[in-house]
Design an enzyme around this catalytic site. Structure first.
Site, mmCIF file in Angstrom:
data_model
loop_
_atom_site.group_PDB
_atom_site.id
_atom_site.type_symbol
_atom_site.label_atom_id
_atom_site.label_comp_id
_atom_site.label_asym_id
_atom_site.label_seq_id
_atom_site.Cartn_x
_atom_site.Cartn_y
_atom_site.Cartn_z
ATOM 1 N N SER A 104 0.920 -1.301 0.128
ATOM 2 C CA SER A 104 0.039 -0.011 0.083
ATOM 3 C C SER A 104 0.608 1.062 -0.035
ATOM 4 O O SER A 104 1.422 1.412 0.936
ATOM 5 C CB SER A 104 -1.061 -0.131 1.247
ATOM 6 O OG SER A 104 -1.406 1.256 1.062
ATOM 7 N N HIS B 18 -1.205 -1.345 -4.247
ATOM 8 C CA HIS B 18 -2.427 -1.007 -3.752
ATOM 9 C C HIS B 18 -2.528 0.568 -3.443
ATOM 10 O O HIS B 18 -1.520 0.961 -2.775
ATOM 11 C CB HIS B 18 -2.601 -1.705 -2.232
ATOM 12 C CG HIS B 18 -3.941 -1.590 -1.689
ATOM 13 N ND1 HIS B 18 -5.057 -2.253 -2.006
ATOM 14 C CD2 HIS B 18 -4.458 -0.811 -0.800
ATOM 15 C CE1 HIS B 18 -6.025 -1.932 -1.341
ATOM 16 N NE2 HIS B 18 -5.692 -1.189 -0.405
ATOM 17 N N ASP C 34 -4.829 3.523 -1.751
ATOM 18 C CA ASP C 34 -5.828 3.802 -0.907
ATOM 19 C C ASP C 34 -6.422 5.068 -0.870
ATOM 20 O O ASP C 34 -5.671 6.323 -0.860
ATOM 21 C CB ASP C 34 -5.361 3.471 0.634
ATOM 22 C CG ASP C 34 -5.142 2.169 0.863
ATOM 23 O OD1 ASP C 34 -6.142 1.548 0.636
ATOM 24 O OD2 ASP C 34 -4.076 1.973 1.271
ATOM 25 N N MET D 96 -8.889 8.104 0.069
ATOM 26 C CA MET D 96 -9.774 8.297 1.055
ATOM 27 C C MET D 96 -10.224 9.837 1.013
ATOM 28 O O MET D 96 -9.604 10.662 0.811
ATOM 29 C CB MET D 96 -9.088 8.438 2.401
ATOM 30 C CG MET D 96 -8.239 7.133 2.558
ATOM 31 S SD MET D 96 -7.416 6.893 4.353
ATOM 32 C CE MET D 96 -6.795 5.336 4.125
ATOM 33 N N HIS E 32 -8.189 1.004 -4.076
ATOM 34 C CA HIS E 32 -9.517 0.821 -3.253
ATOM 35 C C HIS E 32 -9.945 2.219 -2.504
ATOM 36 O O HIS E 32 -9.336 3.117 -2.163
ATOM 37 C CB HIS E 32 -8.528 0.395 -1.669
ATOM 38 C CG HIS E 32 -9.149 0.058 -0.442
ATOM 39 N ND1 HIS E 32 -8.940 -0.179 0.746
ATOM 40 C CD2 HIS E 32 -10.699 0.249 -0.465
ATOM 41 C CE1 HIS E 32 -9.833 -0.276 1.528
ATOM 42 N NE2 HIS E 32 -11.079 -0.032 0.931
ATOM 43 N N MET F 205 -12.182 4.385 -0.708
ATOM 44 C CA MET F 205 -12.788 4.692 0.772
ATOM 45 C C MET F 205 -13.746 6.006 0.572
ATOM 46 O O MET F 205 -13.022 6.944 1.103
ATOM 47 C CB MET F 205 -11.689 4.631 1.875
ATOM 48 C CG MET F 205 -11.392 3.106 1.962
ATOM 49 S SD MET F 205 -9.709 3.134 2.847
ATOM 50 C CE MET F 205 -8.510 3.345 1.727
ATOM 51 N N MET G 241 -11.740 -6.280 5.004
ATOM 52 C CA MET G 241 -10.638 -5.195 5.839
ATOM 53 C C MET G 241 -10.580 -5.928 7.194
ATOM 54 O O MET G 241 -11.460 -6.186 7.722
ATOM 55 C CB MET G 241 -11.476 -4.020 6.137
ATOM 56 C CG MET G 241 -11.596 -2.926 4.882
ATOM 57 S SD MET G 241 -10.174 -2.554 4.087
ATOM 58 C CE MET G 241 -9.222 -1.619 5.397
ATOM 59 N N ASP H 18 -6.684 -6.553 4.144
ATOM 60 C CA ASP H 18 -5.877 -5.297 4.203
ATOM 61 C C ASP H 18 -5.986 -4.814 5.484
ATOM 62 O O ASP H 18 -7.285 -4.506 6.212
ATOM 63 C CB ASP H 18 -6.766 -4.363 3.096
ATOM 64 C CG ASP H 18 -6.182 -3.099 3.095
ATOM 65 O OD1 ASP H 18 -5.169 -2.679 3.571
ATOM 66 O OD2 ASP H 18 -6.904 -2.191 2.346
HETATM 67 C C1 DX5 Z 1 -6.382 1.103 5.627
HETATM 68 C C2 DX5 Z 1 -6.098 0.839 3.973
HETATM 69 C C3 DX5 Z 1 -4.930 -0.001 3.994
HETATM 70 C C4 DX5 Z 1 -3.457 0.554 4.775
HETATM 71 C C5 DX5 Z 1 -2.972 -0.791 5.427
HETATM 72 O O1 DX5 Z 1 -7.652 2.028 5.501
HETATM 73 O O2 DX5 Z 1 -7.169 0.568 3.465
HETATM 74 O O3 DX5 Z 1 -4.313 -0.370 2.619
HETATM 75 O O4 DX5 Z 1 -2.855 1.146 3.895
HETATM 76 O O5 DX5 Z 1 -1.863 -0.273 6.111
HETATM 77 P P1 DX5 Z 1 -1.165 -1.317 7.319
HETATM 78 O O6 DX5 Z 1 -0.667 -2.402 6.360
HETATM 79 O O7 DX5 Z 1 -0.056 -0.432 7.449
HETATM 80 O O8 DX5 Z 1 -2.236 -1.783 8.073
HETATM 81 ZN ZN ZN Z 2 -6.533 -0.419 1.121
#
Ligand code: DX5
Ligand code: ZN
Length: 216
Positions: free
Chosen positions: A9, A34, A36, A38, A67, A69, A138, A176
């Site tokens: 990620s 990956h 993320d 947000m 991903h 969010m 998750m 994840d």
């Molecule tokens: C959390 C994200 C993850 C995050 C995972 O909201 O969706 O992808 O980056 O990070 P680690 O591996 O540090 O838990």
């Molecule tokens: Zn993620």
């Protein structure tokens, strides 16, 4: 059986130097990244948007596993398709017509994924299994990297793996949040085949060895 994949990620990389983070993933011999996304609304944090994805696209051949969010992921399918995402995963908890969003993702030519929070009843995603290439369980509440893995999600992973086998389906089962060699192994035993790792990947002294241990 899908071959196991590790998807580092980018959230855990230096946000002032994303291109370097990409090179770090390539240098570990991996093929997925990956990303993320947000919105500060669906989750209490803001990360980065389609422009970052678009600007990284010409720099790498890594498979972009995006991903979302976002409270309204349906409004951004086109933007991320244009940006060069190969795979878009949306949450079952977000405010949208899930089936419609998944159809829009596929008609944009991308692979579609459905994500659920750690406290979700896994039966919530059953109606969408025929419309996805990936189910994301998750293993932390989304929003931040570096949180502790929630073992209660293992039951959901087992449930979905059994359902996949029962249907003869081949969607990927991705985990994840808080994934390291130990928690990744528990997920693998439960039926997961796709492992997102942020903190543990970027902090690993030997990232190749870390990825190899996760998929061994
Ligand atoms: C959390 C994200 C993850 C995050 C995972 O909201 O969706 O992808 O980056 O990070 P680690 O591996 O540090 O838990
Ligand atoms: Zn993620």
């Amino acid at each position: 059986m899908n071959p196991p994949v590790v998807a580092p990620s980018l959230l855990a990389a230096d946000h002032g130097a994303f291109a370097e983070g990409v090179r770090t993933v390539e240098a570990a011999g991996l093929s997925w990244l990956h990303l993320d996304i947000m919105d500060g609304h669906f989750v209490p944090n803001i990360s980065f948007g389609p422009q970052v994805v678009a600007d990284l696209r010409p720099r790498t051949k890594l498979h972009f596993d995006v991903h979302l969010m976002l409270s309204h992921p349906d409004r951004y399918v086109e933007a991320f398709a244009q940006a060069g995402a190969e795979r878009l995963t949306v949450h079952v908890e977000a405010e949208h017509d899930v089936a419609r969003t998944l159809a829009a993702i596929r008609s944009a030519g991308l692979r579609a994924g459905i994500a659920m929070n750690p406290d979700a009843d896994p039966r919530r995603v059953l109606p969408f299994l025929g419309a996805v290439d990936l189910v994301l369980c998750m293993t932390v509440f989304p929003g931040f990297g570096g949180q502790a893995f929630m073992p209660s999600v293992l039951d959901s992973i087992r449930f979905l793996a059994a359902e996949r086998a029962r249907r003869g389906a081949d969607f990927r089962l991705e985990v994840d949040g808080g994934i390291n060699v130990e928690t990744g192994r528990l997920c693998r035993e439960a039926g997961a085949d796709t492992f997102v790792a942020g903190t543990a990947f970027f902090k690993a002294p030997d990232r190749r060895a870390f990825a190899a241990a996760l998929t061994a």
